[in-house]
Scaffold this active site. Structure first.
Site, PDB file in Angstrom:
ATOM      1  N   ASP A  64       0.822  -1.219   0.000  1.00  0.00           N
ATOM      2  CA  ASP A  64       0.000   0.000   0.000  1.00  0.00           C
ATOM      3  C   ASP A  64       0.856   1.269   0.000  1.00  0.00           C
ATOM      4  O   ASP A  64       0.316   2.369  -0.047  1.00  0.00           O
ATOM      5  CB  ASP A  64      -1.007   0.005   1.160  1.00  0.00           C
ATOM      6  CG  ASP A  64      -0.377  -0.092   2.531  1.00  0.00           C
ATOM      7  OD1 ASP A  64       0.607  -0.845   2.676  1.00  0.00           O
ATOM      8  OD2 ASP A  64      -0.873   0.557   3.473  1.00  0.00           O
ATOM      9  N   HIS A  65       2.187   1.108   0.019  1.00  0.00           N
ATOM     10  CA  HIS A  65       3.078   2.272  -0.010  1.00  0.00           C
ATOM     11  C   HIS A  65       3.976   2.292  -1.244  1.00  0.00           C
ATOM     12  O   HIS A  65       4.671   3.270  -1.481  1.00  0.00           O
ATOM     13  CB  HIS A  65       3.942   2.303   1.259  1.00  0.00           C
ATOM     14  CG  HIS A  65       3.117   2.441   2.493  1.00  0.00           C
ATOM     15  ND1 HIS A  65       3.010   3.627   3.194  1.00  0.00           N
ATOM     16  CD2 HIS A  65       2.307   1.552   3.122  1.00  0.00           C
ATOM     17  CE1 HIS A  65       2.177   3.452   4.212  1.00  0.00           C
ATOM     18  NE2 HIS A  65       1.739   2.206   4.191  1.00  0.00           N
TER      19      HIS A  65
HETATM   20 ZN   LIG Z   1       0.402   0.958   5.258  1.00  0.00          ZN
END
Ligand SMILES: [Zn+2]
Length: 304
Positions: A64-65
């Site tokens: 998610d990064h």
């Molecule tokens: Zn995260």
């Protein structure tokens, strides 16, 4: 200095919140902190000059990064970018990007300068600013970042300069920069007579993902704007620290301990459709707090 929160969700993108990414603009330079899936689409919705990106800072290698990075690099290549691009991140980011290159999924046409971070250090420094990093406390190696403007010259007293007969033009610029000036007719002007004390620079701190830790407080000390993760709230009952995350209360306590100007909470779990509960929890401890939404813009103004 302007911050744009591009993705403010946790774990996975939703229709309401994208995956983690934040843009920073400073005097023509542009930076990206994290690059979750869909970041390039979010960038297209902003006035951010992202084709000119100066550097990308990745906190850690959870998807998610970082899952938006290959797509963004590919698009920059298609956009005919020629300038080298700096990418900073934890150990492993070279391997990740190398795998993409070997599979030829990036189509890179510009140089990628990838630096793996192994210790807290200064990563970038110019005459105007520096970017430093410290290790946070997550379940995998994770780096917090501070973007720090250097002190700027004091205010120039134009009225006093007029009265003293300082000619308009570049000579006044020299005085602003601290240089004394001599004229051909023998007159001398001293910078200290016309320029006030230097003013502190502005700073932005990026702290996600992490449970509360000393390094986060140290990194954020005195910052104008702290962007800090608040994945959960205390009343939710999740074992946030076991998962290497923070609650809204944690975020507020870090902001208070660090004496920041403003706290902006991000990386919000999808279970909080209405983040009011997070805001209320943080406000009890630290009142100058907001919850970021995707595409929010935060101006960091110079303190006068
Ligand atoms: Zn995260």
């Amino acid at each position: 200095m302007r911050i744009i929160t591009l993705g403010t969700g946790a774990g996975r993108p939703t229709l309401k919140r994208g995956s983690s990414a934040t843009g920073l603009e400073y005097q023509g330079d542009t930076f990206l902190f994290d690059c979750g899936e869909g970041t390039q689409i979010q960038l297209m919705k902003t006035p951010f000059h992202w084709g000119k990106l100066t550097a990308i800072f990745i906190s850690h290698l959870h998807g998610d990064h970082v899952n938006g990075l290959p797509g963004l690099l590919g698009t920059l290549s298609l956009s005919d970018r020629k300038e080298a691009l700096k990418v900073f991140g934890p150990v492993g980011i070279k391997k990740l990007l190398q795998a993409h290159r070997e599979c030829q999924s990036l189509g890179l046409r510009f140089e990628l300068e990838v630096q793996e971070i192994e210790t807290g250090q200064t990563l970038l420094e110019t005459e105007q600013y520096l970017v430093k990093t410290l290790p946070l406390d997550h379940v995998v190696p994770c780096w917090g970042y501070v973007f720090e403007e250097k002190p700027v010259p004091g205010r120039f007293d134009a009225l006093k300069a007029d009265q003293a007969g300082v000619p308009p033009g570049p000579l006044r610029g020299q005085l602003v920069l601290g240089q004394d000036v001599s004229l051909p007719d023998g007159r001398e002007f001293y910078s200290k007579d016309f320029v006030g004390p230097s003013r502190p620079g502005r700073s932005f701190v990026h702290c996600l993902d992490t449970q509360p830790c000393e390094a986060a407080v140290e990194l954020a000390r005195g910052a104008d704007l702290l962007l800090y993760e608040a994945t959960f709230c205390e009343s939710g009952g999740e074992p946030a620290h076991d998962w290497g995350h923070s609650t809204a209360r944690d975020a507020a306590q870090v902001a208070l301990a660090a004496g920041v100007g403003e706290l902006v909470m991000t990386h919000i779990s999808q279970r909080y459709g209405d983040p009011q509960v997070l805001l209320a929890e943080a406000q009890e401890i630290f009142p100058r707090v907001r919850v970021a939404s995707d595409l929010d813009v935060f101006e960091i103004k110079r303190q006068e």
